[in-house]
Design a protein around this motif. Structure first.
Motif, PDB file in Angstrom:
ATOM      1  N   PRO A  23       0.812  -1.229   0.000  1.00 21.35           N
ATOM      2  CA  PRO A  23       0.000   0.000   0.000  1.00 21.35           C
ATOM      3  C   PRO A  23       0.839   1.271   0.000  1.00 21.35           C
ATOM      4  CG  PRO A  23      -0.140  -1.116   2.134  1.00 21.35           C
ATOM      5  CD  PRO A  23       0.556  -2.059   1.201  1.00 21.35           C
ATOM      6  N   LEU A  24       1.992   1.248   0.694  1.00 29.34           N
ATOM      7  CA  LEU A  24       2.873   2.419   0.679  1.00 29.34           C
ATOM      8  C   LEU A  24       3.354   2.706  -0.740  1.00 29.34           C
ATOM      9  CD1 LEU A  24       5.092   1.813   3.862  1.00 29.34           C
ATOM     10  CD2 LEU A  24       3.275   3.511   3.574  1.00 29.34           C
ATOM     11  N   LEU A  25       3.672   1.639  -1.459  1.00 25.07           N
ATOM     12  CA  LEU A  25       4.161   1.795  -2.829  1.00 25.07           C
ATOM     13  C   LEU A  25       3.052   2.342  -3.734  1.00 25.07           C
ATOM     14  CD1 LEU A  25       7.012   1.079  -3.884  1.00 25.07           C
ATOM     15  CD2 LEU A  25       6.032  -0.989  -4.854  1.00 25.07           C
ATOM     16  N   ALA A  26       1.838   1.823  -3.558  1.00 25.14           N
ATOM     17  CA  ALA A  26       0.714   2.282  -4.377  1.00 25.14           C
ATOM     18  C   ALA A  26       0.420   3.759  -4.124  1.00 25.14           C
ATOM     19  CB  ALA A  26      -0.521   1.434  -4.081  1.00 25.14           C
ATOM     20  N   ILE A  27       0.457   4.174  -2.867  1.00 25.84           N
ATOM     21  CA  ILE A  27       0.207   5.585  -2.533  1.00 25.84           C
ATOM     22  C   ILE A  27       1.315   6.470  -3.096  1.00 25.84           C
ATOM     23  CG2 ILE A  27       0.085   7.229  -0.623  1.00 25.84           C
ATOM     24  CD1 ILE A  27      -1.206   4.904   1.021  1.00 25.84           C
ATOM     25  N   THR A  28       2.556   6.032  -2.949  1.00 29.09           N
ATOM     26  CA  THR A  28       3.689   6.812  -3.463  1.00 29.09           C
ATOM     27  C   THR A  28       3.601   6.958  -4.974  1.00 29.09           C
ATOM     28  OG1 THR A  28       5.078   6.013  -1.649  1.00 29.09           O
ATOM     29  CG2 THR A  28       6.209   6.986  -3.539  1.00 29.09           C
ATOM     30  N   ARG A  29       3.267   5.879  -5.670  1.00 26.42           N
ATOM     31  CA  ARG A  29       3.135   5.939  -7.126  1.00 26.42           C
ATOM     32  C   ARG A  29       2.030   6.916  -7.540  1.00 26.42           C
ATOM     33  NH1 ARG A  29       4.126   2.840 -11.891  1.00 26.42           N
ATOM     34  NH2 ARG A  29       3.084   4.013 -13.544  1.00 26.42           N
ATOM     35  N   ARG A  33       5.050  12.241  -9.547  1.00 22.62           N
ATOM     36  CA  ARG A  33       4.886  12.917 -10.836  1.00 22.62           C
ATOM     37  C   ARG A  33       6.122  12.797 -11.728  1.00 22.62           C
ATOM     38  NH1 ARG A  33       0.519  11.937  -9.912  1.00 22.62           N
ATOM     39  NH2 ARG A  33      -1.094  13.318  -9.051  1.00 22.62           N
ATOM     40  N   ASP A  34       7.192  12.250 -11.215  1.00 21.61           N
ATOM     41  CA  ASP A  34       8.390  12.009 -12.014  1.00 21.61           C
ATOM     42  C   ASP A  34       8.074  10.930 -13.044  1.00 21.61           C
ATOM     43  OD1 ASP A  34      10.897  11.039 -12.977  1.00 21.61           O
ATOM     44  OD2 ASP A  34      11.886  11.776 -11.168  1.00 21.61           O
ATOM     45  N   LYS A  35       8.344  11.205 -14.321  1.00 20.62           N
ATOM     46  CA  LYS A  35       8.012  10.241 -15.369  1.00 20.62           C
ATOM     47  C   LYS A  35       8.798   8.939 -15.233  1.00 20.62           C
ATOM     48  CE  LYS A  35       6.429  13.577 -18.800  1.00 20.62           C
ATOM     49  NZ  LYS A  35       6.611  14.144 -20.163  1.00 20.62           N
ATOM     50  N   ALA A  36       9.914   8.988 -14.540  1.00 22.12           N
ATOM     51  CA  ALA A  36      10.692   7.770 -14.278  1.00 22.12           C
ATOM     52  C   ALA A  36      10.232   7.056 -13.008  1.00 22.12           C
ATOM     53  CB  ALA A  36      12.174   8.102 -14.167  1.00 22.12           C
ATOM     54  N   THR A  40       8.983   6.207  -6.317  1.00 20.77           N
ATOM     55  CA  THR A  40       8.336   4.909  -6.138  1.00 20.77           C
ATOM     56  C   THR A  40       9.356   3.782  -6.234  1.00 20.77           C
ATOM     57  OG1 THR A  40       6.411   5.866  -7.259  1.00 20.77           O
ATOM     58  CG2 THR A  40       6.403   3.490  -6.885  1.00 20.77           C
ATOM     59  N   GLY A  41      10.207   3.865  -7.261  1.00 22.92           N
ATOM     60  CA  GLY A  41      11.227   2.842  -7.426  1.00 22.92           C
ATOM     61  C   GLY A  41      12.185   2.791  -6.251  1.00 22.92           C
ATOM     62  N   LYS A  42      12.568   3.959  -5.772  1.00 23.03           N
ATOM     63  CA  LYS A  42      13.524   3.992  -4.666  1.00 23.03           C
ATOM     64  C   LYS A  42      12.911   3.406  -3.390  1.00 23.03           C
ATOM     65  CE  LYS A  42      17.367   6.839  -3.216  1.00 23.03           C
ATOM     66  NZ  LYS A  42      18.088   8.111  -3.429  1.00 23.03           N
ATOM     67  N   LEU A  43      11.611   3.647  -3.194  1.00 24.32           N
ATOM     68  CA  LEU A  43      10.931   3.046  -2.045  1.00 24.32           C
ATOM     69  C   LEU A  43      10.906   1.527  -2.173  1.00 24.32           C
ATOM     70  CD1 LEU A  43       9.263   3.280   0.559  1.00 24.32           C
ATOM     71  CD2 LEU A  43       7.228   3.553  -0.879  1.00 24.32           C
ATOM     72  N   PHE A  44      10.698   1.030  -3.387  1.00 28.83           N
ATOM     73  CA  PHE A  44      10.690  -0.421  -3.601  1.00 28.83           C
ATOM     74  C   PHE A  44      12.053  -1.023  -3.284  1.00 28.83           C
ATOM     75  CE2 PHE A  44      10.212  -4.013  -6.908  1.00 28.83           C
ATOM     76  CZ  PHE A  44       9.691  -4.872  -5.949  1.00 28.83           C
ATOM     77  N   ARG A  45      13.131  -0.348  -3.665  1.00 33.05           N
ATOM     78  CA  ARG A  45      14.480  -0.873  -3.362  1.00 33.05           C
ATOM     79  C   ARG A  45      14.695  -0.936  -1.846  1.00 33.05           C
ATOM     80  NH1 ARG A  45      13.329  -2.115  -8.190  1.00 33.05           N
ATOM     81  NH2 ARG A  45      13.001  -0.211  -9.377  1.00 33.05           N
ATOM     82  N   MET A 114       6.639  -4.599  -8.762  1.00 32.53           N
ATOM     83  CA  MET A 114       7.599  -4.316  -9.826  1.00 32.53           C
ATOM     84  C   MET A 114       6.985  -3.394 -10.879  1.00 32.53           C
ATOM     85  SD  MET A 114       9.364  -8.093 -10.260  1.00 32.53           S
ATOM     86  CE  MET A 114      10.609  -7.570 -11.438  1.00 32.53           C
ATOM     87  N   LYS A 115       5.707  -3.624 -11.192  1.00 24.22           N
ATOM     88  CA  LYS A 115       5.029  -2.755 -12.157  1.00 24.22           C
ATOM     89  C   LYS A 115       4.871  -1.342 -11.601  1.00 24.22           C
ATOM     90  CE  LYS A 115       2.439  -6.542 -14.309  1.00 24.22           C
ATOM     91  NZ  LYS A 115       1.107  -7.206 -14.437  1.00 24.22           N
ATOM     92  N   LEU A 116       4.505  -1.237 -10.325  1.00 21.39           N
ATOM     93  CA  LEU A 116       4.371   0.082  -9.707  1.00 21.39           C
ATOM     94  C   LEU A 116       5.702   0.833  -9.724  1.00 21.39           C
ATOM     95  CD1 LEU A 116       2.150  -0.797  -6.602  1.00 21.39           C
ATOM     96  CD2 LEU A 116       1.494   0.702  -8.504  1.00 21.39           C
ATOM     97  N   ALA A 117       6.794   0.102  -9.486  1.00 18.67           N
ATOM     98  CA  ALA A 117       8.126   0.721  -9.451  1.00 18.67           C
ATOM     99  C   ALA A 117       8.638   1.075 -10.841  1.00 18.67           C
ATOM    100  CB  ALA A 117       9.113  -0.208  -8.756  1.00 18.67           C
ATOM    101  N   GLY A 118       7.997   0.514 -11.890  1.00 23.95           N
ATOM    102  CA  GLY A 118       8.419   0.820 -13.254  1.00 23.95           C
ATOM    103  C   GLY A 118       9.542  -0.043 -13.771  1.00 23.95           C
ATOM    104  N   ASP A 119       9.739  -1.226 -13.183  1.00 23.03           N
ATOM    105  CA  ASP A 119      10.786  -2.111 -13.676  1.00 23.03           C
ATOM    106  C   ASP A 119      10.450  -2.612 -15.083  1.00 23.03           C
ATOM    107  OD1 ASP A 119      12.445  -1.857 -11.464  1.00 23.03           O
ATOM    108  OD2 ASP A 119      11.449  -3.463 -10.370  1.00 23.03           O
ATOM    109  N   ILE A 120      11.445  -3.159 -15.760  1.00 21.16           N
ATOM    110  CA  ILE A 120      11.351  -3.456 -17.191  1.00 21.16           C
ATOM    111  C   ILE A 120      11.110  -4.941 -17.408  1.00 21.16           C
ATOM    112  CG2 ILE A 120      12.610  -3.400 -19.381  1.00 21.16           C
ATOM    113  CD1 ILE A 120      14.150  -0.965 -18.229  1.00 21.16           C
TER     114      ILE A 120
END
Length: 252
Positions: A23-29, A33-36, A40-45, A114-120
């Motif tokens: 839920p923290l990741l979903a709220i952060t995403r 507003r950063d297109k990258a 969100t990604g940094k929180l996932f790491r 992984m999708k929320l964080a924008g991984d490839i």
């Protein structure tokens, strides 16, 4: 008995962390507003960092070129020994989009994160997988965010260094972005395949080597570029293990 109980408690802690983080990741995403999707990604790491900290079997030392600006993007590459490599590399204080097989993204909860964080995501069965991977990676590089590959493609089964695929190096040459090599060792038995019990690993090492510019390479030099970086990683493993490079090279 004790090792099994300890592993069970660690897995319980991992599950609780994931349930807290989702839920923290979903709220952060939602507010990122950063297109990258940098925040969100940094929180996932940081989830990987937290998972590594609750495991008393995992002690990691990080050395080398850790003082980089991760908004000046790199194409990062690392050898791959265990599934534990991912949370342990996440101890680094940078955001980097992970290039991973599509099947991981289809996994409930972790795949969603992984999708929320924008991984490839890479669909290994798709004929145009390279082009699609490059397209996603290029997007993040242009937005000032690094990407990371495991150029061996899969975990080493015997702890030796496998052959490198050339995708990361071709991408670096095309986009004129430096390669940042990383070397990890000691994770071989931390999360054995087909076992839920955590293995012992008291001497996990992660070293960040100096970045290598792609400026002096053309597309036809992709193989030479790949071999140059692979030799750097191989030599570092050789030094750590006090063995000749040929002894830990699966191509020897």
């Amino acid at each position: 008995m004790w090792e099994g109980l300890k592993s069970l408690l660690i897995w319980l802690g991992v599950v609780l962390l994931i349930l807290l983080w989702l839920p923290l990741l979903a709220i952060t995403r939602f507010f990122d507003r950063d297109k990258a999707h940098y925040r969100t990604g940094k929180l996932f790491r940081k989830l990987g960092h937290a998972i590594s900290k609750i495991n008393p079997n995992w002690q990691i030392s990080i050395t080398g070129n850790v003082d980089i600006d991760d908004r000046e993007p790199y194409i990062m590459v690392c050898n791959h020994l265990s599934q534990a490599d991912i949370p342990l590399i996440s101890n680094l204080p940078w955001e980097m989009k992970w290039v991973a097989k599509k099947e991981l993204f289809d996994t409930p909860v972790i795949g969603w994160m992984m999708k929320l964080a924008g991984d490839i995501s890479v669909d290994r069965r798709a004929a145009d997988r390279k082009e699609k991977t490059f397209e996603q990676a290029r997007f993040y590089l242009e937005k000032g965010c690094s990407v990371i590959f495991f150029p061996e493609g899969t975990r080493s089964r015997n702890g030796k260094l496998n052959a490198f695929t050339r995708g990361a190096f071709e991408l670096a040459i095309r986009e004129q972005k430096p390669i940042l090599p990383m070397v990890i060792d000691g994770t071989q038995n931390t999360l054995p395949k087909r076992s839920w019990k955590f293995g012992m690993a008291k001497q996990i090492k992660l070293k960040i080597l100096e970045p290598v510019s792609a400026d002096n390479y053309d597309i036809q030099d992709t193989r030479a570029f790949s071999e140059h970086i692979r030799n750097q990683i191989l030599n570092q493993l050789s030094e750590w293990r006090n063995k000749e490079a040929e002894e830990i090279d699966n191509l020897a």
